[in-house]
Each structure stands twice: as C-alpha cells, then as structure tokens.
Scaffold this active site. Structure first.
Site, short mmCIF file in Angstrom:
data_model
loop_
_atom_site.label_atom_id
_atom_site.label_comp_id
_atom_site.label_asym_id
_atom_site.label_seq_id
_atom_site.Cartn_x
_atom_site.Cartn_y
_atom_site.Cartn_z
N ARG A 1 21.39 18.25 -3.15
CA ARG A 1 21.16 16.96 -3.11
C ARG A 1 21.51 16.21 -4.48
O ARG A 1 21.11 16.61 -5.61
CB ARG A 1 19.83 16.54 -2.78
CG ARG A 1 19.30 16.88 -1.52
CD ARG A 1 18.87 15.75 -0.91
NE ARG A 1 17.94 16.08 0.37
CZ ARG A 1 17.21 15.19 1.01
NH1 ARG A 1 17.17 14.09 0.49
NH2 ARG A 1 16.58 15.72 1.95
N HIS B 1 -2.44 -15.79 7.99
CA HIS B 1 -1.69 -14.22 8.20
C HIS B 1 -2.79 -13.13 8.64
O HIS B 1 -2.67 -11.98 8.48
CB HIS B 1 -1.14 -13.91 6.93
CG HIS B 1 -0.36 -14.82 6.32
ND1 HIS B 1 0.74 -15.28 7.18
CD2 HIS B 1 0.01 -15.61 5.22
CE1 HIS B 1 1.46 -16.15 6.38
NE2 HIS B 1 0.88 -16.25 5.25
N PRO C 1 0.90 -1.26 -0.13
CA PRO C 1 -0.01 -0.03 -0.06
C PRO C 1 0.67 0.99 0.02
O PRO C 1 1.85 1.36 0.61
CB PRO C 1 -0.92 0.00 1.32
CG PRO C 1 -0.36 -1.50 1.96
CD PRO C 1 1.03 -1.90 1.25
N GLU C 2 0.33 2.12 -0.98
CA GLU C 2 1.17 3.42 -0.84
C GLU C 2 0.01 4.50 -0.32
O GLU C 2 -1.15 3.90 -0.12
CB GLU C 2 1.39 3.99 -2.27
CG GLU C 2 2.77 3.01 -2.75
CD GLU C 2 3.38 3.53 -3.90
OE1 GLU C 2 3.46 4.60 -4.16
OE2 GLU C 2 3.68 2.30 -4.72
N ARG D 1 3.56 -10.80 5.19
CA ARG D 1 5.12 -10.46 5.48
C ARG D 1 5.41 -10.00 6.79
O ARG D 1 6.56 -9.99 7.19
CB ARG D 1 5.60 -9.68 4.16
CG ARG D 1 5.66 -10.24 3.03
CD ARG D 1 5.99 -9.44 1.83
NE ARG D 1 7.58 -9.22 1.72
CZ ARG D 1 8.30 -8.46 0.85
NH1 ARG D 1 7.49 -8.14 0.07
NH2 ARG D 1 9.43 -8.18 0.87
#
Length: 270
Positions: free
Chosen positions: A151, A90, A2-3, A109
DNA sequence: AAAGACACCTGTCCGC
DNA sequence: TGCGGACAGGTGTCTT
C-alpha cells in the site's frame, strides 16, 4: 464527533437503562438521517433489549426480533431522560422504555443513522466487512504490517480505514501516530513490522485512556448524562497547530491528508 | 485492487 | 453587524 471512545462512553452510559428492559415505543420526529429511519423500526415496540453492544462506531441493540443499528455520525449524541422534557432542536428520535426512561437521539448534521435488521447485525452490509476491534483479538502490529504490504497511501489514511481496524477516527489517528513517533504521511507499505508493533500499542493506549476520560469533547460531544468528555486535555497534537510539541518544543505542524486535518511534530515523528 | 475526490448537512468561526 | 467562505469528530459511493 464520535470515535470509538465516545461511542463506548455512550454505550456504557445508556446500557443500564436498556439492557434487560422492554421498549414501549419509538418516536421518530425527523426520519431524514443519513438514510431514512425505516418504518420497520417499529418492530422494536414491546421488545426486550437483550444486550447493547458496540462494533466499531456502531451501537447494536439486540432483541429477539432483530436489532436496531445506531451510528452517531459526526455530530450525534444520545442522552438518557428520566422525566419528560420537550424535545429541543435536532433531537430527532426517542426510544421510550416501558419504565418511562427514554433515550433521546440528537444529531444536527444528520450524518448518523438508525436502522433495523431482522437478522444478525454483524452480517449487515454496513458491518460485515469491518476490520478487527482495536481493543480485541485480531488486532496488533502483525495485522497492520500484513495488511499494509504494497500500500502506498499514507499510514494515517490506512489507519483510519475501517476495513483495516475500526474505531480510529481523525483525532486518535493523529494522537496514536504521534505517540508511536511515525510521520502520518509515510507510505503504509514502507513501515517495518517493529514500528507497526509500536503503532498498534499506541492505538490501544490512546483509546483506553480516552475511554477512561469519558471521550474527547471538542465542541459538542456529550455523554448520556449530558456531560462532556475530558480527554481533550490530554491531546498532544490534535488541534494544536503552532503550539510547542510536548516532547521537543518544536511547533506542531498542520497539513492535509485525504481531506482531513493532520497534526504532527516534524521532529518527533519520522 | 487501491487511492482519491465528493457527497451528505448544520453550526461556528474568521476575515472583510 | 452582516456576509461569504472555510472547516468540523464519519463513511458510502463514484471515478480514476
């Protein structure tokens, strides 16, 4: 997984079942997430959830006693169950509401986390140094331009830095850079203010569109109803190595930047 | 201060 | 069919 769009999709899906409602209990079947699920999470028992907010990719369940902080990691999801069902593999944690509805947290995970804080969750060490929300005030081309000066890291890495801006993960970084016509490997400090204006707009566009589509499902993202998101159909470069660029037909290239798969069109992006 | 590598963990897919 | 290796949406931590 998920973003920001997937987390926001999850937030919108579960908010009606928790906001203004009381938690009966929390059932932890597997506490070994990224950090152990703390015993203090039981502080949530009997509390009314005042609001469910999102900050970056974190979900914040606020109560009068404190807040539950939830992160879905790479593979996490939350489903709403309206009737009891045996837990599947899970499915580590249940938040059981007083009316019987429950939130079921699944994360194969276990890179996600569920934490408790008695204080202001925005001051929690994990959240305190986060950059601005990409769809909120404080984000824009000027912000990116200012922070990027000096940067030398690739602009894609810079864009995925949560201290610069939250919520932009690997999929949407690739997509936003494509939409803005910027080469992912270009040093962040050597991009003009004008091009950052375009990039900031592209980030906002792609995130808004993805939220509207219910997020991106690549393999296993599901929303709170157990349904996938449909934004994968609108991806221009992510996961499309070798396929023709939607802009010019040139094959999409795949490289690696900061150990992350990076997709781009060598012709449309400079 | 900034950049890069690595770690955490499981599932899936690909080539042999 | 089995097995090893690479890879996956994130991010804290450690080392240069």
């Amino acid at each position: 997984m998920p973003e920001l769009p997937e987390v926001e999709t999850t937030r919108r899906g579960i908010a009606p079942y928790v906001e203004g409602r009381r938690v009966r209990t929390v059932v932890v079947r597997e506490p070994r997430l990224r950090w152990p699920v703390p015993a203090e999470l039981s502080q949530l028992h009997g509390q009314t959830v005042i609001s469910l907010e999102r900050r970056g990719k974190y979900l914040l369940f606020r109560t009068a006693a404190g807040a539950m902080i939830m992160h879905l990691g790479m593979s996490g999801s939350v489903r709403v169950l309206l009737s009891p069902q045996p837990p599947r593999r899970h499915e580590h944690v249940d938040i059981v509401m007083e009316d019987g509805a429950l939130l079921r947290y699944q994360d194969p995970r276990r890179f996600g986390c569920i934490l408790w804080t008695a204080g202001d969750p925005l001051r929690h060490p994990l959240l305190r140094d986060l950059g601005p929300e990409p769809l909120g005030p404080g984000f824009g081309g000027d912000h990116l331009h200012r922070l990027s000066r000096g940067r030398r890291s690739p602009v894609k890495t810079f864009l995925m830095d949560a201290q610069v801006v939250v919520g932009v993960g690997n999929i949407y970084a690739n997509e936003a850079l494509f939409r803005a016509g910027i080469l992912p490997s270009r040093p962040a400090g050597r991009i003009s203010r004008e091009r950052y204006q375009r990039l900031a707009a592209a980030v906002q566009e792609v995130l808004r569109a993805a939220i509207a589509a219910g997020g991106t499902t690549l393999r296993d993202f599901i929303d709170s109803d157990g349904k996938p998101g449909y934004f994968s159909q609108e991806l221009h470069v992510y996961g499309r190595a070798g396929e023709p660029c939607t802009g010019c037909g040139e094959p999409v290239r795949l490289s690696r930047l900061g150990q992350r798969a990076t997709y781009y069109c060598p012709r449309c992006q400079r």
